[in-house]
Design a protein around this motif. Structure first.
Motif, PDB file in Angstrom:
ATOM      1  N   GLY A 184       0.830  -1.191   0.000  1.00  0.00           N
ATOM      2  CA  GLY A 184       0.000   0.000   0.000  1.00  0.00           C
ATOM      3  C   GLY A 184       0.868   1.246   0.000  1.00  0.00           C
TER       4      GLY A 184
ATOM      5  N   GLY B 200      -6.919  -6.479  -3.180  1.00  0.00           N
ATOM      6  CA  GLY B 200      -6.226  -5.694  -2.173  1.00  0.00           C
ATOM      7  C   GLY B 200      -6.800  -5.960  -0.801  1.00  0.00           C
TER       8      GLY B 200
ATOM      9  N   ASN C 120      -4.434  -1.338   1.297  1.00  0.00           N
ATOM     10  CA  ASN C 120      -4.681  -0.463   0.151  1.00  0.00           C
ATOM     11  C   ASN C 120      -6.099   0.104   0.183  1.00  0.00           C
ATOM     12  OD1 ASN C 120      -3.952   0.822  -2.298  1.00  0.00           O
ATOM     13  ND2 ASN C 120      -4.956  -0.787  -3.486  1.00  0.00           N
TER      14      ASN C 120
ATOM     15  N   LEU D 176      -2.319   2.024  -4.533  1.00  0.00           N
ATOM     16  CA  LEU D 176      -1.271   1.137  -5.018  1.00  0.00           C
ATOM     17  C   LEU D 176      -1.272   1.119  -6.540  1.00  0.00           C
ATOM     18  CD1 LEU D 176       0.821  -0.769  -3.686  1.00  0.00           C
ATOM     19  CD2 LEU D 176      -0.799  -2.635  -4.030  1.00  0.00           C
TER      20      LEU D 176
END
Length: 576
Positions: free
Chosen positions: A339, A444, A448, A457
């Motif tokens: 992230g 994710g 993130n 990201l």
């Protein structure tokens, strides 16, 4: 060690145990930070090379070099011209990541001009009533747009690395926007593809649909509003975009259309300089992008895994098998850990450690695919091919490897009235709904998740490869396939291919989930395809493969080589 393939549960337990052993083995070893600089300063080749996705942009770069600029001034010219002539892939309403090498002292730098979430971001805006992802608000219109980073990044390059005033480097783009150009087939097709969505926004119609329809390839297309915006940026630098006239128009247009930007979001944007990731592989040093790019971590992890094999002694099928398995494991970590480094504490020491790679390597069987279901499972969709990359080496030996994006084709499709600025749709690169795929099929975690001011990201992986006798500058668009394209480009460079050979080679891709190998036609011969299938790999043909732009430098004779992806006729790689 062997797996019992008739007992998937036992196999999963064994694999997870090996991963835990890998982590413990890493923890018991000294932590090694990636080096922050490439090899010592290099003597310039005397000439320059530029490879970009559009010939107007390549020529703009050479125009600025002829004015006395360096590679970083040329990068400003290339990027801003791409904003005018290739808006389907990048623009001043988006952002970029850059890996730079400065010849005077041999130092490498990473410039993070990634977009950020506005302060009023609310994950609920991207959900339907039933809690499922709302793909429309994530991809279309002002709610899908992060605060642009490219204008600030261009101003940063001029102020910290260039030799010319920002205005001089923006001049080719301003002229092209004002005087007009003939759009290529890629741009016309992109406008046609997204015509229905563009039609929602009056300023988008005005810019992209003159007379209510897409422009034709033989028409002169002008963008006076963007020319004015670029002039203000050139005259006033950061303040010319993030404050004053342009900022007021951006905020007004976004809020009128249901978005949530504020003047403070724009004025508070900051470019970040970070230490690049470096990894050594087979005598070469690769300098690549750190988070918020996921690409550099993934490439380094894959190369660390592959370093334990002698790929040169393997046939194509077994070499490819090992590369696929390394990709699979790196993308698993990509989904779980990465992230924005300003918001998330990531185990980068572990992920980049050769000891961690040793453990992962032990989970790869030499003749059998590892089902991704034996790793934490997920779902995904086809990766896309939007974004752009260019590579530059100037006569002094300065190097720029820069990847730019507005995310999906033509970004959000939303143009802010009076600015000519097409906004990105980078909010979709957040894990808006954890463990649900974005438009590129990437997953994710909370690492993130969107937060005010946070950078989403990215898969962008601009990279430079330094060897004893050669230097390569490599990058590509391609959504999640950026990472594997750059990886394969690095391997091809190390294997001795020239710029065109690297840019034009056939490609393959695995991103953990969906559990399949996307393959370009002609990448594998029939025997290799049969062997990979017998090993348990599921192969799926795909037609669209990025737009790689490569520059190489032979240090023995000073020869430069530049090539744009032969799949796309609009690009230009040129040495001058």
């Amino acid at each position: 060690m062997t797996f019992s393939w008739k007992r998937p549960l036992r196999g999963r337990v064994v694999l997870v145990s090996l991963l835990l052993v890998a982590s413990v083995a890493w923890a018991d070893q000294p932590r090694t930070q990636p080096a922050a600089t490439p090899p010592a300063a290099l003597k310039g080749p005397g000439k320059a090379a530029i490879a970009s996705a559009n010939f107007h942009a390549t020529e703009a770069g050479f125009e600025v070099l002829a004015k006395g600029g360096n590679a970083f001034d040329a990068a400003i010219a290339v990027a801003s011209t791409l904003s005018v002539v290739e808006p389907e892939s990048s623009g001043i309403g988006g952002g970029f990541l850059a890996v730079l090498h400065r010849a005077s002292d041999g130092k490498a730098f990473f410039i993070d001009a990634r977009e950020t979430a506005p302060a009023a971001v609310n994950a609920k805006d991207y959900l339907n009533k039933d809690g499922s992802p709302n793909r429309d608000t994530a991809l279309n219109g002002p709610l899908s747009a992060g605060i642009p980073g490219e204008p600030a990044g261009l101003a940063w390059l001029a102020a910290h690395y260039g030799k010319l005033p920002l205005k001089a480097s923006l001049a080719p783009a301003i002229r092209t926007a004002r005087d007009g150009f003939k759009p290529d087939s890629r741009l016309v097709n992109a406008i046609t593809e997204r015509q229905k969505t563009l039609s929602r926004w009056p300023a988008s119609v005005e810019k992209f649909l003159p007379n209510g329809k897409p422009p034709t390839e033989d028409a002169i297309w002008r963008d006076p509003d963007q020319a004015r915006t670029l002039e203000l940026l050139g005259d006033k630098g950061f303040d010319g975009f993030y404050k004053g006239e342009t900022a007021d128009k951006l905020v007004s247009a976004v809020r009128a259309a249901g978005g949530n930007w504020t003047a403070k979001d724009l004025s508070g944007y900051q470019v970040k300089e970070r230490a690049p990731i470096t990894v050594d592989y087979r005598g070469y040093r690769i300098v690549t992008a750190p988070p918020p790019s996921s690409g550099g971590v993934a490439v380094a992890e894959i190369l660390n895994i592959l370093s334990g094999f002698d790929l040169t002694k393997l046939d194509q099928a077994h070499r490819t098998h090992l590369v696929i398995e390394a990709m699979r494991r790196a993308f698993r970590d990509h989904n779980d850990y990465l992230g924005d480094p300003d918001f998330v504490k990531m185990p980068l020491d572990m992920l980049l450690s050769p000891y961690y790679a040793d453990g992962l390597r032990q989970t790869i069987l030499p003749d059998k695919a590892t089902p991704s279901s034996m790793l934490p499972s997920s779902t995904g969709v086809d990766p896309g091919m939007h974004t752009t990359h260019f590579s530059i080496i100037d006569g002094e030996g300065n190097i720029a490897s820069i990847t730019l994006t507005v995310n999906y084709t033509l970004g959000s499709t939303f143009v802010a009235k009076g600015t000519g600025v097409l906004l990105n749709d980078e909010m979709d690169d957040f894990a808006l709904v954890p463990d649900k795929p974005n438009v590129y099929g990437l997953l994710g975690s909370k690492a993130n998740a969107p937060e005010p001011g946070k950078r989403m990201l990215s898969s962008m992986t601009p990279s430079i490869v330094f060897g004893k006798d050669r230097v390569g500058v490599i990058g590509s668009p391609g959504g999640s396939t950026i990472i594997t394209q750059v990886l394969e480009g690095i391997l091809a460079f190390i294997d001795g291919k020239d710029a065109l050979g690297i840019a034009g080679q056939k490609r393959f891709h695995h991103q953990f989930m969906p559990d399949r190998v996307d393959v370009e036609e002609g990448a594998f011969d029939p025997a290799t395809t049969e062997t990979l299938t017998r090993m348990g790999h599921t192969l799926k043909s795909r037609e669209s493969w990025g737009f790689m732009n490569v520059v190489t430098w032979d240090l023995k004779n000073g020869k430069l080589d530049a090539a744009s992806d032969p799949r796309r006729p609009s690009g230009l790689g040129k040495v001058q």
